[in-house]
Motif scaffolding. Sequence first.
Motif, short mmCIF file in Angstrom:
data_model
loop_
_atom_site.label_atom_id
_atom_site.label_comp_id
_atom_site.label_asym_id
_atom_site.label_seq_id
_atom_site.Cartn_x
_atom_site.Cartn_y
_atom_site.Cartn_z
N PRO A 16 0.79 -1.23 0.00
CA PRO A 16 0.00 0.00 0.00
C PRO A 16 0.82 1.27 0.00
N GLY A 17 1.97 1.27 0.63
CA GLY A 17 2.73 2.51 0.73
C GLY A 17 3.12 3.05 -0.62
N GLN A 20 -0.23 4.06 -2.87
CA GLN A 20 -1.08 5.11 -2.34
C GLN A 20 -0.29 6.37 -2.01
N LEU A 153 -6.69 -1.81 -0.63
CA LEU A 153 -5.70 -2.22 0.36
C LEU A 153 -5.89 -3.70 0.72
N LEU A 357 4.13 5.74 8.44
CA LEU A 357 4.02 4.82 7.32
C LEU A 357 5.39 4.43 6.78
N TRP A 388 1.60 -3.00 8.95
CA TRP A 388 1.67 -2.01 7.89
C TRP A 388 0.28 -1.74 7.30
N GLN A 392 -1.86 1.69 7.35
CA GLN A 392 -2.46 2.28 6.15
C GLN A 392 -3.96 2.50 6.34
N TYR A 395 -4.51 5.41 8.57
CA TYR A 395 -4.23 6.64 7.83
C TYR A 395 -5.45 7.04 7.00
#
Length: 460
Positions: A16-17, A20, A153, A357, A388, A392, A395
Amino acid sequence: MRSSLRLVPALVLFAPGHAQAPPTQPPSTDPVLADLLRETLQDHPDFLKADHAVRIDQERVPQAGVLPDPSLSLGLQNDGFKRLEVGRMETSFYSVAFTQPFPWPGKRGLRTEVAALGVKVSEAAKSRVSLGLEADVRRGYAALLLIREQKTLQAQQATFLEQAERLARSRYEVGLGSQVDLLRAQLERTRLKQAAFALEAEEKSALAGLNRLRQHHPEDPIDTTASLRDLPEPELLTLEAVEARSPELAGAWAGVQQSEKQMDLARLDRRPDFAVTAGLMPRGGLDPMWQVGVSISLPIYGRNKQQRAVAEHDHHRLGQKAEVDSVHTLLWQRTEERTFQIRSLRGIRDLYRDGLLVQSEASFKASLAQYEAGRGSFLGALEALNGWVGDQGSYLQTLAQLQAQHIALREAALGPTAPITGGSLGSASISSGAAAPTASRSTAKAPGAAQDSGPAMTKM
């Protein structure tokens, strides 16, 4: 086996990091959201009802200043009962009379002003409906974006878990891993499938809410290309700006002015009204007669009627002023609360984006590297992934609650801020991650549901 293990760090590219990352130039307008707002305010029954209420009061304004309807009287006066004596007897005649009432000077003007202020009260009610519908659309749209990003996600997590299960099975078959690793990977995939059904239901519910607002079929699709990061950056508003947007405050002030005018009108009702009458009495072959007269009403019951009316409207005026103070105080409180929440959520968002993140991704990569080298456990890598994903998800929730506070601030809502909720991402490990702060612990309401708006606007 070594080549299979090297597939694991490559999955970081799909995590995802990376997928996104916040855009550098978020669009200022969203055509999908603009269309939803346009359709809602154009077709929603509540808005149409409020619009017709304004038009009803507008039609009352010209009526209030018109003179009372005149009256026409027709009559016959005859001497005796034996025959018609018109033209033979001087006191026998036909009569035609016209009477026009005239209120005391100033009454018609005050009635017009009272009716015009009634339009302002209706316009304030219409503005509340409009702001409420707009806020419901924005909340529903943000909830839909949140759920769809959660699904993305979740799909990324499912991709990794599928690869992780294959890797655990391969290691178990060659004696390098344990059956527990394989069972845990299968368990996580099953939990994820369970959460996928819940997210699908949440998406259907969000779609149905938005479609109800725009008067469409509940299952009509809404294609979105934006993300929560593309929504406008929440701006802070001063108390003066919020008060200028508040329909309740505008309606309360209009109610105060209307009560003052009604009190002045009640004072004038102590004065008599007049009526002018003109008549013509034909007498056949004799010369016709005519008459002109003036009548005056006698307000002899003023102590129990007009004086009581003055006191009634004075009490109403004082009550409306108290409502103005109440709305002002509540707006002050809500504005301060939302301003603090926006500032706090901005800080949390920046902490996620610029620090947490990044650290969570680094921890995940390190766990994968250790597992590849045989120095770490499968459960450690799995927990790092879920941590993680949990960060996400938190966030995304932070972005959603930031929008919720911004929407409530622009709505000038007197009630608590309605949170924007999504679904669960489905991993037991995720629940141990940091939860996103919420602006309010009150139960979320469906888009379009009535909100607790504090003091209600009253209309005379």
